[in-house]
Design a protein around this motif. Structure first.
Motif, PDB file in Angstrom:
ATOM      1  N   ALA A 223       0.830  -1.209   0.000  1.00  0.00           N
ATOM      2  CA  ALA A 223       0.000   0.000   0.000  1.00  0.00           C
ATOM      3  C   ALA A 223       0.861   1.255   0.000  1.00  0.00           C
ATOM      4  O   ALA A 223       0.491   2.274  -0.576  1.00  0.00           O
ATOM      5  N   ARG A 224       2.012   1.169   0.629  1.00  0.00           N
ATOM      6  CA  ARG A 224       2.883   2.340   0.715  1.00  0.00           C
ATOM      7  C   ARG A 224       3.388   2.762  -0.660  1.00  0.00           C
ATOM      8  O   ARG A 224       3.651   3.946  -0.894  1.00  0.00           O
ATOM      9  N   VAL A 225       3.529   1.800  -1.569  1.00  0.00           N
ATOM     10  CA  VAL A 225       3.944   2.135  -2.931  1.00  0.00           C
ATOM     11  C   VAL A 225       2.736   2.242  -3.858  1.00  0.00           C
ATOM     12  O   VAL A 225       2.875   2.275  -5.082  1.00  0.00           O
ATOM     13  N   ASP A 226       1.538   2.254  -3.270  1.00  0.00           N
ATOM     14  CA  ASP A 226       0.280   2.498  -3.988  1.00  0.00           C
ATOM     15  C   ASP A 226      -0.023   1.413  -5.030  1.00  0.00           C
ATOM     16  O   ASP A 226      -0.490   1.702  -6.130  1.00  0.00           O
TER      17      ASP A 226
ATOM     18  N   LEU B  14      10.609  -2.506  -4.202  1.00  0.00           N
ATOM     19  CA  LEU B  14      10.784  -1.587  -3.088  1.00  0.00           C
ATOM     20  C   LEU B  14       9.910  -2.014  -1.919  1.00  0.00           C
ATOM     21  O   LEU B  14      10.358  -2.028  -0.757  1.00  0.00           O
ATOM     22  N   ALA B  15       8.665  -2.385  -2.198  1.00  0.00           N
ATOM     23  CA  ALA B  15       7.763  -2.845  -1.135  1.00  0.00           C
ATOM     24  C   ALA B  15       8.312  -4.098  -0.466  1.00  0.00           C
ATOM     25  O   ALA B  15       8.195  -4.263   0.764  1.00  0.00           O
ATOM     26  N   ARG B  16       8.900  -5.002  -1.243  1.00  0.00           N
ATOM     27  CA  ARG B  16       9.500  -6.208  -0.653  1.00  0.00           C
ATOM     28  C   ARG B  16      10.580  -5.832   0.351  1.00  0.00           C
ATOM     29  O   ARG B  16      10.662  -6.415   1.436  1.00  0.00           O
ATOM     30  N   ALA B  17      11.410  -4.860  -0.009  1.00  0.00           N
ATOM     31  CA  ALA B  17      12.460  -4.413   0.912  1.00  0.00           C
ATOM     32  C   ALA B  17      11.856  -3.748   2.146  1.00  0.00           C
ATOM     33  O   ALA B  17      12.326  -3.959   3.272  1.00  0.00           O
ATOM     34  N   LEU B  18      10.795  -2.969   1.958  1.00  0.00           N
ATOM     35  CA  LEU B  18      10.167  -2.276   3.090  1.00  0.00           C
ATOM     36  C   LEU B  18       9.513  -3.247   4.055  1.00  0.00           C
ATOM     37  O   LEU B  18       9.436  -2.975   5.258  1.00  0.00           O
ATOM     38  N   ALA B  19       9.040  -4.386   3.538  1.00  0.00           N
ATOM     39  CA  ALA B  19       8.373  -5.367   4.396  1.00  0.00           C
ATOM     40  C   ALA B  19       9.299  -5.909   5.476  1.00  0.00           C
ATOM     41  O   ALA B  19       8.842  -6.374   6.524  1.00  0.00           O
ATOM     42  N   SER B  20      10.598  -5.853   5.235  1.00  0.00           N
ATOM     43  CA  SER B  20      11.568  -6.332   6.225  1.00  0.00           C
ATOM     44  C   SER B  20      11.893  -5.269   7.280  1.00  0.00           C
ATOM     45  O   SER B  20      12.676  -5.535   8.186  1.00  0.00           O
ATOM     46  N   GLU B  21      11.304  -4.078   7.133  1.00  0.00           N
ATOM     47  CA  GLU B  21      11.472  -2.979   8.090  1.00  0.00           C
ATOM     48  C   GLU B  21      12.948  -2.632   8.296  1.00  0.00           C
ATOM     49  O   GLU B  21      13.469  -2.656   9.412  1.00  0.00           O
TER      50      GLU B  21
ATOM     51  N   ALA C  72       6.574   8.228  -7.491  1.00  0.00           N
ATOM     52  CA  ALA C  72       6.077   7.461  -6.350  1.00  0.00           C
ATOM     53  C   ALA C  72       7.229   6.932  -5.508  1.00  0.00           C
ATOM     54  O   ALA C  72       7.192   6.979  -4.270  1.00  0.00           O
ATOM     55  N   ILE C  73       8.268   6.428  -6.154  1.00  0.00           N
ATOM     56  CA  ILE C  73       9.421   5.895  -5.440  1.00  0.00           C
ATOM     57  C   ILE C  73      10.143   7.000  -4.678  1.00  0.00           C
ATOM     58  O   ILE C  73      10.508   6.835  -3.508  1.00  0.00           O
ATOM     59  N   VAL C  74      10.359   8.131  -5.335  1.00  0.00           N
ATOM     60  CA  VAL C  74      11.032   9.249  -4.671  1.00  0.00           C
ATOM     61  C   VAL C  74      10.241   9.700  -3.449  1.00  0.00           C
ATOM     62  O   VAL C  74      10.810   9.994  -2.384  1.00  0.00           O
ATOM     63  N   GLY C  75       8.906   9.741  -3.571  1.00  0.00           N
ATOM     64  CA  GLY C  75       8.078  10.127  -2.434  1.00  0.00           C
ATOM     65  C   GLY C  75       8.251   9.193  -1.252  1.00  0.00           C
ATOM     66  O   GLY C  75       8.377   9.628  -0.095  1.00  0.00           O
ATOM     67  N   VAL C  76       8.282   7.879  -1.518  1.00  0.00           N
ATOM     68  CA  VAL C  76       8.472   6.901  -0.446  1.00  0.00           C
ATOM     69  C   VAL C  76       9.865   7.051   0.164  1.00  0.00           C
ATOM     70  O   VAL C  76      10.030   6.990   1.391  1.00  0.00           O
ATOM     71  N   LEU C  77      10.878   7.261  -0.667  1.00  0.00           N
ATOM     72  CA  LEU C  77      12.241   7.403  -0.154  1.00  0.00           C
ATOM     73  C   LEU C  77      12.353   8.606   0.779  1.00  0.00           C
ATOM     74  O   LEU C  77      13.016   8.542   1.830  1.00  0.00           O
ATOM     75  N   ARG C  78      11.707   9.686   0.432  1.00  0.00           N
ATOM     76  CA  ARG C  78      11.763  10.868   1.295  1.00  0.00           C
ATOM     77  C   ARG C  78      11.040  10.610   2.621  1.00  0.00           C
ATOM     78  O   ARG C  78      11.468  11.110   3.677  1.00  0.00           O
ATOM     79  N   GLU C  79       9.973   9.829   2.593  1.00  0.00           N
ATOM     80  CA  GLU C  79       9.293   9.464   3.837  1.00  0.00           C
ATOM     81  C   GLU C  79      10.201   8.610   4.717  1.00  0.00           C
ATOM     82  O   GLU C  79      10.241   8.786   5.944  1.00  0.00           O
TER      83      GLU C  79
ATOM     84  N   VAL D  30      15.602   6.380   8.294  1.00  0.00           N
ATOM     85  CA  VAL D  30      16.221   5.295   7.536  1.00  0.00           C
ATOM     86  C   VAL D  30      17.367   5.864   6.697  1.00  0.00           C
ATOM     87  O   VAL D  30      17.246   6.947   6.109  1.00  0.00           O
ATOM     88  N   THR D  31      18.472   5.151   6.650  1.00  0.00           N
ATOM     89  CA  THR D  31      19.603   5.530   5.806  1.00  0.00           C
ATOM     90  C   THR D  31      19.431   4.902   4.427  1.00  0.00           C
ATOM     91  O   THR D  31      19.109   3.720   4.318  1.00  0.00           O
ATOM     92  N   LEU D  32      19.633   5.688   3.371  1.00  0.00           N
ATOM     93  CA  LEU D  32      19.472   5.204   2.000  1.00  0.00           C
ATOM     94  C   LEU D  32      20.803   5.263   1.265  1.00  0.00           C
ATOM     95  O   LEU D  32      21.539   6.246   1.368  1.00  0.00           O
ATOM     96  N   VAL D  33      21.092   4.207   0.528  1.00  0.00           N
ATOM     97  CA  VAL D  33      22.223   4.178  -0.394  1.00  0.00           C
ATOM     98  C   VAL D  33      21.690   3.752  -1.747  1.00  0.00           C
ATOM     99  O   VAL D  33      21.094   2.679  -1.871  1.00  0.00           O
ATOM    100  N   LEU D  34      21.851   4.602  -2.757  1.00  0.00           N
ATOM    101  CA  LEU D  34      21.392   4.217  -4.093  1.00  0.00           C
ATOM    102  C   LEU D  34      22.451   4.550  -5.121  1.00  0.00           C
ATOM    103  O   LEU D  34      23.195   5.524  -4.983  1.00  0.00           O
TER     104      LEU D  34
END
Length: 239
Positions: A112-115, A137-144, A164-171, A177-181
């Protein structure tokens, strides 16, 4: 959260990337920038234990999530979007245990978070490229995760999905959360990063985008490659 010091990374004792030194804390976005074949994916894989840290030191704290490149997956595999996301719960609970209500709830929340909650039962391979990337991305988020690694997450992604992805990353960053891309898109690096690590066989620079993505630093790192400068121009830099 993430620290490398004078590290070399590679495979079977052969370095792909050397002289890597940086530190990233909670709630920061580190962008790994450089041309194709520069060693960006190898550096990410070293954070996952899939590539070797051959020398120096690497310290990674906290649970880690990973979003691979789309090309790494077989779209013909008969699995639904919801089942893909549920795979993100395997590491926290162990793959041998049956899924629980909490696992299914976490997977549904991530989708739902990635709509894409309404696409849960659709076969993964029938989704668009952008939708498949959002499912990953949702699969990765499911692992918290507290550290999220994304390898070229916007390749082959439509504008709607990219937004949509950028919006989730900013949240996620707002939640600490630390992000490396990784990316070869220097405009994206400039827009998203708190800090940039510029690599091409070795680390050439690390710091704020305004400093690292200067024309002089890019000329040193890219050699004779055609590159996009931060001001939007594309130029051919002499070797």
């Amino acid at each position: 959260m993430l620290r490398y010091h004078q590290a070399a990374v590679g495979y079977r004792g052969v370095p792909v990337l050397t002289d890597v030194t940086f530190e990233v804390g909670p709630g920061q976005i580190l962008v790994l920038a450089g041309p194709n074949g520069a060693g960006k994916s190898t550096l990410i894989k070293s954070m996952l234990g899939q590539a070797e840290v051959l020398s120096g030191k690497a310290t990674i704290d906290g649970p880690t999530g990973y979003v691979p490149q789309l090309g790494d997956l077989d779209p013909d595999f008969p699995i639904s979007a919801g089942q893909v996301v549920l795979m993100g719960r395997y590491r926290p609970r162990g793959w041998w245990r049956p899924t629980s209500k909490a696992d299914r709830r976490a997977a549904a929340t991530a989708l739902a978070r990635v709509d894409l909650q309404e696409r849960s039962r659709v076969r993964f391979g029938l989704l668009s490229g952008g939708q498949r990337q959002r499912v990953l991305l949702a699969r990765a988020l499911a692992s918290e995760p507290r550290l999220l690694l994304l390898d070229e997450p916007f390749n082959g992604v439509d504008v709607v999905s990219q937004q949509a992805i950028v919006g989730v990353l900013r949240e996620l960053v707002a939640d600490g959360v630390t992000l490396v891309l990784s990316t070869h898109d220097l405009g994206l690096a400039r827009d998203l990063a708190d800090v940039v690590c510029l690599v091409n066989g070795r680390q050439w620079a690390f710091g704020p985008p305004s400093e690292v993505l200067s024309a002089e630093t890019l000329r040193l790192a890219y050699g004779g490659h055609a590159i996009d400068l931060p001001d939007g121009r594309t130029v051919l830099v002499d070797p």
